[in-house]
Design an enzyme around this catalytic site. Structure first.
Site, mmCIF file in Angstrom:
data_model
loop_
_atom_site.group_PDB
_atom_site.id
_atom_site.type_symbol
_atom_site.label_atom_id
_atom_site.label_comp_id
_atom_site.label_asym_id
_atom_site.label_seq_id
_atom_site.Cartn_x
_atom_site.Cartn_y
_atom_site.Cartn_z
ATOM 1 C CD GLU A 48 1.234 45.656 2.142
ATOM 2 O OE1 GLU A 48 1.896 44.592 2.284
ATOM 3 O OE2 GLU A 48 0.061 45.677 1.742
ATOM 4 N NE ARG A 52 7.211 41.056 -0.174
ATOM 5 C CZ ARG A 52 6.260 40.828 -1.071
ATOM 6 N NH1 ARG A 52 6.582 40.746 -2.359
ATOM 7 N NH2 ARG A 52 5.005 40.688 -0.699
ATOM 8 C CB THR A 76 6.744 41.360 4.091
ATOM 9 O OG1 THR A 76 6.290 41.756 2.795
ATOM 10 C CG2 THR A 76 7.180 39.905 3.975
ATOM 11 C CE LYS A 136 -1.198 40.536 2.374
ATOM 12 N NZ LYS A 136 0.237 40.920 2.434
#
Length: 215
Positions: A48, A52, A76, A136
């Site tokens: 994953e 960012r 994200t 999640k």
């Protein structure tokens, strides 16, 4: 929404590939492929890669093109535009830290599976209403950890979780022992100093050690 028939065979899920999904931050695009290959060499063929840093999408493109043995995902994800860009770059699954109704709807329309982020029972129910039964749980430790997940197991028995946030090699087994936890997300597999130094052997060893977390 979370099934990957094209990758794992009929009925397969990305959550069943590994006990720990590495949550990875890449600062240099040239590190992406050797890092992904090191994780795979250690028995963790899933990444994953979080959006960012400015090079995140390029890193996903490189892994998708040069390390096809790795199931590359994008984390994200907070907007539909990010989701679209990640899929275009080659992401084979998407992960969000949270999810609004519009983001849930968009994730559900895409050709790859998604793990929408949840932190409350209401958010889990909203995700389930949108068609997601794998989600999640973030930030896991700050949001109640194993006590929370154990409490919701009886009221949401059809939902499977990938808790992420503050989980360590020491705490991971207690999460993985829960019946509604399929895997956990962890950043400890790719320490920043190891990536910066190109110490891929260390990352191989850390990945290999995750096999011992689930009996």
């Amino acid at each position: 929404m979370s099934v990957l028939p094209d990758l794992l065979g009929s009925g397969g899920s990305v959550l069943d590939l590994v006990p720990v999904v590495p949550v990875v931050v890449v600062d240099r695009a040239e590190d992406a492929v050797p890092l992904a290959r090191a994780l795979a060499a250690g028995g963790v063929p899933v990444v994953e890669l979080t959006l960012r840093t400015p090079v995140a999408l390029e890193a996903i493109r490189l892994i998708a093109a040069e390390a096809p043995e790795v199931v590359i995902g994008a984390g994200t994800i907070t907007t539909p535009a990010q989701a679209d860009a990640a899929v275009e770059a080659g992401a084979r699954f998407l992960v969000s830290p949270g999810a609004t109704p519009s983001l849930l709807a968009h994730l559900g329309s895409l050709p790859v599976p998604s793990l929408p982020g949840t932190a409350t029972v209401s958010e889990v129910i909203a995700a389930r209403e949108a068609g997601f039964t794998e989600v999640k749980f973030f930030p896991a430790e700050a949001s109640g950890g194993t006590a929370y997940l154990g409490a919701v197991a009886s009221v949401l028995p059809d939902v499977r979780f990938c808790p992420t946030g503050g989980i360590t090699p020491a705490s991971a087994p207690s999460y993985l022992a829960l019946p509604n936890v399929a895997c956990v997300g962890g950043s400890w597999l790719t320490p920043k100093d190891a990536v910066a130094a190109g110490d891929w052997d260390r990352i191989i060893a850390l990945a290999a050690a995750t096999a011992e977390l689930r009996g």
